[in-house]
Design an enzyme around this catalytic site. Structure first.
Site, PDB file in Angstrom:
ATOM      1  N   LYS A 175       0.844  -1.197   0.000  1.00  0.00           N
ATOM      2  CA  LYS A 175       0.000   0.000   0.000  1.00  0.00           C
ATOM      3  C   LYS A 175       0.880   1.247   0.000  1.00  0.00           C
ATOM      4  O   LYS A 175       1.946   1.254   0.640  1.00  0.00           O
ATOM      5  CB  LYS A 175      -0.909  -0.041   1.236  1.00  0.00           C
ATOM      6  CG  LYS A 175      -2.016   1.007   1.248  1.00  0.00           C
ATOM      7  CD  LYS A 175      -2.905   0.837   2.482  1.00  0.00           C
ATOM      8  CE  LYS A 175      -4.011   1.883   2.544  1.00  0.00           C
ATOM      9  NZ  LYS A 175      -4.894   1.716   3.715  1.00  0.00           N
ATOM     10  N   SER A 206      -9.832   1.913   2.712  1.00  0.00           N
ATOM     11  CA  SER A 206      -8.894   2.628   1.871  1.00  0.00           C
ATOM     12  C   SER A 206      -7.884   1.738   1.138  1.00  0.00           C
ATOM     13  O   SER A 206      -7.285   2.190   0.172  1.00  0.00           O
ATOM     14  CB  SER A 206      -8.134   3.640   2.722  1.00  0.00           C
ATOM     15  OG  SER A 206      -7.331   2.965   3.675  1.00  0.00           O
ATOM     16  N   SER A 249     -10.173  -0.413   6.944  1.00  0.00           N
ATOM     17  CA  SER A 249      -9.515  -0.184   5.655  1.00  0.00           C
ATOM     18  C   SER A 249      -8.833  -1.401   5.039  1.00  0.00           C
ATOM     19  O   SER A 249      -8.461  -1.364   3.874  1.00  0.00           O
ATOM     20  CB  SER A 249      -8.490   0.946   5.779  1.00  0.00           C
ATOM     21  OG  SER A 249      -9.138   2.186   5.644  1.00  0.00           O
TER      22      SER A 249
END
Ligand SMILES: [Zn+2]
Lengths: 478, 477
Positions: free
Chosen positions: A76, A151, A175
């Site tokens: 990420k 996210s 997330s």
């Protein structure tokens, strides 16, 4: 069918393929398919191939760092890697090259894993659809019109699309779990403090936790075991001697579910959820071992979460001021303008909204009513869970209230977007581990969430594996 | 109308740990900019603070030295504000749960003792430094983050100080204590001791304190005194002319000797303190606290008692000699070298202190204890007189030369040879028949004059008791 980590490890061990070939095959998949889903912000091809060469050589010399030496992983965009770009999908960190690596990256590299590149996310991990990325919109591999969740949308979509066998995400209020649910993958939010946050661009420090997203529970467990452990550079990291793993076998497990949390969730989610409950009653434990429980303060979860997270974020994101690194507004003529223009131009609207919310909640005269009160409620939510875990070992609830929504469907209404976190924020506020596993579904992914007491990851994996075997997720076709 | 001033002081003391408070970077002064920096003190994304245990120990020691209460549990908070020298845009400090409260610093003026209550001490990190060009055409400023993350403790006094003199006494005492326990060098010029003063005045007879102004930028004791005096007068003048004192922050301007308004209460920051989620609460056990207490060096008052006992010097002397750790160490070094205790104390109190104050120097920078002890031992052995010693001393602190060398070069060795002195004595008696007659007429004063004449002829080198003895012998013949 995507290869599991064990399968890839076997292939590497038996020299069916080498690390360079393996890396190239994934790079090829990304090149061919990521144009459709936009999960990668940047593919670090050269660096990955260089690491693959090193891994290949190690294996040739019989010096493999682990069984997983040479396996690739996606990262990420809020997890820092030395001498590489990281920007948390924000304009304000444009051009930022990190001079150091996150502890989790070091741990992966110590085992020989190869990082393939940066995965898309909501800017600073603020969002539930990855639509808040300042860079690109990631699509859900199960339905390209739909959002991958957020996210960690890039982390989930890339795994679901088979572009990487496994990825790292971060979870603040859901997330990892919510995008895992939307993309039909497995996702773990570990116990707070078991995985180091050092090198994770902070959103809300008391909630943030890095964890794996994967095709199988087994893969999540493998990555979790690599990245967990005490880190002296993270004060909130739990000393290894205090990590008291829950020792409980699946045979005598007690499971609870809170009926009040099923109110307001969509019918297909409910139907799928009760299929899992029926399965558990039939196959795993006796009827009497599955009971309804009560978590009375859960209903305050979303507001408590948003007050806590935005308050901490308002301070965490204050350092992005254009003074020392990242993007400085080119037209700024004095200090005031450096601050004002850099932040105005650099942050997206959701990030600004949350900074303002958090700043307000901490302001003199409002602190007690907002931040102060939210912390009192956070304690009550934690106590809810503590009480519940005196009665049951695992709490089972859906991961999301709905199947994946369409891109653009919720962007105009932040509150409806915030409410998609209603089932995940509780575990974040309490600091307990939670595992998202695919639930039975036909077309659009659905997910079941297993929550346990502190350090019960092993138990969650064991139970998760049973559910995964009973209800294998159909692969994404796009 | 009489007005009573009330002063409270907030003192920042930089702790002399080897490394910074939340990272492993070296603490330093005077190095090239931005050499002692890392992701943590640069405030890079993803970096996290970890409390340096040495900071905690020194902070606790400071609390114990002022007899304060040490809290077994405290926490850090974030103090939010934007400034380019503050990399994270928040300072990690302690807000509502400091590690230490309720201490006392006793000041003493002309035998009168007064306790000043210390409300609290807390730990925090220092900011960096901005560097501006002297050239006003240069449009850029720079920031040096070597100092960012240097550990500080902030010591907050109650508003119990009544005058600028008391403020200076308080600061002197505070500095002495911090130096005694060796947690800081307390150098105001280098910024390791920083003072903000809260000042208000109220009419005599009124209980309630007046509106206070906070004065910043006080970088010497002199500035503290001058600024307090100026500010008291400014506030009294305002009230007398029917105006109101505003609650505000003011800056001391040493050039114009005035305080000027910096920001009003309305403009003051809302720091939005909240608990620092990156740090766990600070927990101290009884054992840890007592271990720190055991490490406590001898404090001034304990040293004073010991000096009276061990060296049989008056309490007053002991008080002066222990006022600063440096004095006490210097004194004990002299005694160790064999200088009699009282002689050493006399010299330090009379000669050294005067010069040290005049030149604003530490004892050791004025003259080494090795040199001073050598000089004093020369008096002891009778090689030079006390008077000559003063000449040598003056020369010694000017040139830093070895006293024995000065004595030799200037031919200052005391004349103890009777035969040599007798010659001079006889010469003087011959030249001063009148004084001889006066003496014989019973005027003892004349003897002093004759001794003086002998000393003059020998440039003060004759041994005075010997001169006395020889003169009397001759006169009585
Ligand atoms: Zn540092």
């Amino acid at each position: 069918m995507n290869d599991t980590l064990k399968k890839l490890s076997e292939k590497l061990n038996s020299k069916e393929i080498n690390a360079v070939e393996l890396t190239e095959s994934y790079l090829k998949k990304i090149e061919e398919k990521d144009v459709k889903i936009n999960s990668f912000i940047e593919v670090e091809k050269e660096e990955a191939l260089r690491l693959a060469e090193e891994s290949k050589k190690r294996r040739e010399e019989g010096k493999a760092l682990s069984d997983y030496d040479g396996i690739v992983i996606g990262i990420k965009d809020n997890i820092l890697q030395k001498d590489r770009k990281s920007q948390a999908a924000s304009k304000i960190l444009e051009g930022f090259n990190s001079p150091y690596s996150a502890t989790v990256i070091q741990k992966l590299q110590e085992k020989g894993l190869i990082t393939l590149g940066r995965l898309n996310m909501d800017e600073f991990a603020m969002g539930s659809s990855t639509e808040n990325s300042s860079i690109q919109t990631t699509k859900n591999p199960y339905d390209l019109k739909r959002a991958p969740g957020g996210s960690s949308g890039g982390s989930a979509a890339s795994v679901a699309a088979g572009l990487v066998p496994v990825s790292l995400g971060s979870d603040t209020g859901g997330s990892i779990r919510q995008p895992a649910a939307f993309c039909g993958t497995v996702g773990l939010k570990p116990t707070y403090g078991t995985v180091s946050r050092y090198g994770l661009i902070a959103f809300a420090s008391s909630l943030d936790q890095i964890g794996p997203l994967s095709n199988t529970v087994e893969d999540a467990e493998i990555i979790y075991n690599i990245i967990k452990g005490h880190d002296k550079y993270d004060s909130s990291s739990i000393p290894d001697r205090e990590y008291k793993e829950t020792k409980k076998s699946i045979e005598d497990i007690k499971i609870g579910y809170p009926p009040e949390m099923l109110e307001g969730i969509s019918d297909e989610v409910k139907v799928s959820f009760f299929k899992v409950i029926e399965f558990l009653k039939k196959e795993i434990c006796k009827d009497s071992q599955i009971k309804e429980i009560n978590l009375p303060y859960q209903k305050y979860g979303v507001p408590v979460y948003y007050l806590t997270a935005t308050s901490e974020a308002s301070a965490n994101l204050a350092r992005f001021d254009g003074v020392r690194y990242g993007r400085r507004a080119p037209d700024a003529k004095n200090l005031e303008e450096v601050y004002e223009l850099s932040r105005t131009e650099g942050f997206g609207s959701e990030v600004k909204r949350r900074i303002l919310l958090g700043t307000y909640a901490l302001s003199s005269g409002y602190y007690d009513a907002f931040y102060g009160k939210s912390q009192k409620l956070r304690k009550l939510i934690q106590e809810d869970y503590l009480k519940a875990f005196n009665e049951v070992d695992v709490i089972i609830i859906p991961t999301t209230p709905t199947p994946p929504f369409e891109i653009g469907e919720k962007t105009k209404d932040p509150v409806s977007m915030y409410l998609s976190d209603v089932l995940t924020v509780g575990a974040s506020l309490a600091g307990i581990p939670a595992l998202a596993v695919p639930a039975p579904f036909d077309k659009l992914p659905l997910s079941i969430q297993l929550q346990g007491a502190f350090f019960s990851e092993k138990l969650l994996f064991d139970l998760g594996r049973k559910i995964e075997q009973a209800f294998p997720a159909p692969p994404a076709v796009f | 109308m009489n007005y009573i001033p009330t002063i409270g002081l907030e003192v920042h003391v930089q702790l002399n740990t080897n490394t910074k408070i939340f990272c492993g970077c070296k603490t330093s002064f005077g190095d090239p900019p931005n050499v002692h920096i890392c992701p943590v003190c640069l405030g890079l994304p993803g970096a996290l603070p970890v409390l340096n245990n040495e900071v905690l120990k020194k902070a606790v020691l400071a609390g114990l030295a002022i007899k304060a209460e040490i809290h077994k549990k405290s926490k850090f908070d974030r103090k939010n504000y934007f400034y380019p020298d503050l990399p994270k845009a928040y300072q990690i400090s302690q807000f509502d749960e400091p590690y230490c409260t309720n201490g006392v610093i006793t000041i003493e003026e002309e035998g009168r003792k007064k306790d000043i209550c210390i409300i609290r001490i807390h730990m925090e990190e220092d900011a960096g430094k901005l560097m501006h060009s002297e050239d006003s055409n240069v449009q850029e400023s720079y920031v040096d983050l070597n100092r960012a993350g240097t550990p500080l403790i902030e010591i907050v006094s109650a508003p119990e100080i009544d005058s600028s003199d008391e403020a200076v006494l308080y600061l002197t005492q505070l500095k002495s204590i911090m130096q005694y326990i060796e947690i800081s060098d307390c150098n105001m010029e280098q910024g390791s001791l920083r003072v903000d003063a809260n000042i208000s005045v109220r009419p005599e007879g009124q209980e309630k304190l007046g509106t206070r102004a906070e004065i910043k930028n006080l970088n010497s004791f002199k500035a503290v005194k001058a600024a307090i005096d100026y500010e008291i007068e400014r506030q009294i003048d305002l009230i007398n002319s029917g105006e109101k004192v505003l609650q505000e922050t003011r800056l001391w301007n040493a050039v114009s000797s005035r305080t000027v308004s910096m920001r009003s209460k309305e403009e003051s920051h809302d720091y939005r303190y909240f608990p620092e989620p990156d740090l766990v609460p600070v927990v101290l056990t009884d054992d840890e606290i007592s271990a720190i207490l055991n490490d406590m060096p001898e404090l001034a008052y304990q040293k004073k008692e010991r000096f009276v006992k061990d060296y049989s010097i008056p309490e007053y002397d002991a008080g002066v000699l222990t006022a600063k750790k440096e004095y006490a160490e210097y004194y004990e070094n002299l005694v160790k070298k064999g200088v009699p205790a009282k002689k050493a104390s006399n010299w330090l109190m009379a000669e050294m202190l005067a010069f040290a104050r005049e030149k604003d120097l530490e004892f050791k920078d004025l003259c080494s204890f090795e040199n001073l002890s050598a000089l004093l031992l020369e008096i002891e052995s009778g090689t030079i007189s006390g008077k000559i010693a003063k000449t040598v001393f003056a020369e010694m602190i000017e040139t830093n030369k070895d006293p024995l060398q000065i004595i030799k070069e200037k031919g200052l060795v005391q004349i103890t040879d009777e035969n040599a002195i007798v010659l001079v004595v006889e010469e003087v008696l011959k030249e001063n028949q009148e004084s001889v007659q006066s003496f014989l007429d019973g005027k003892d004063k004349a003897l002093g004059f004759l001794v003086g004449q002998v000393m003059k002829k020998t440039q003060g080198k004759a041994n005075p008791p010997l001169v006395n003895k020889l003169l009397l012998e001759r006169l009585k013949k």
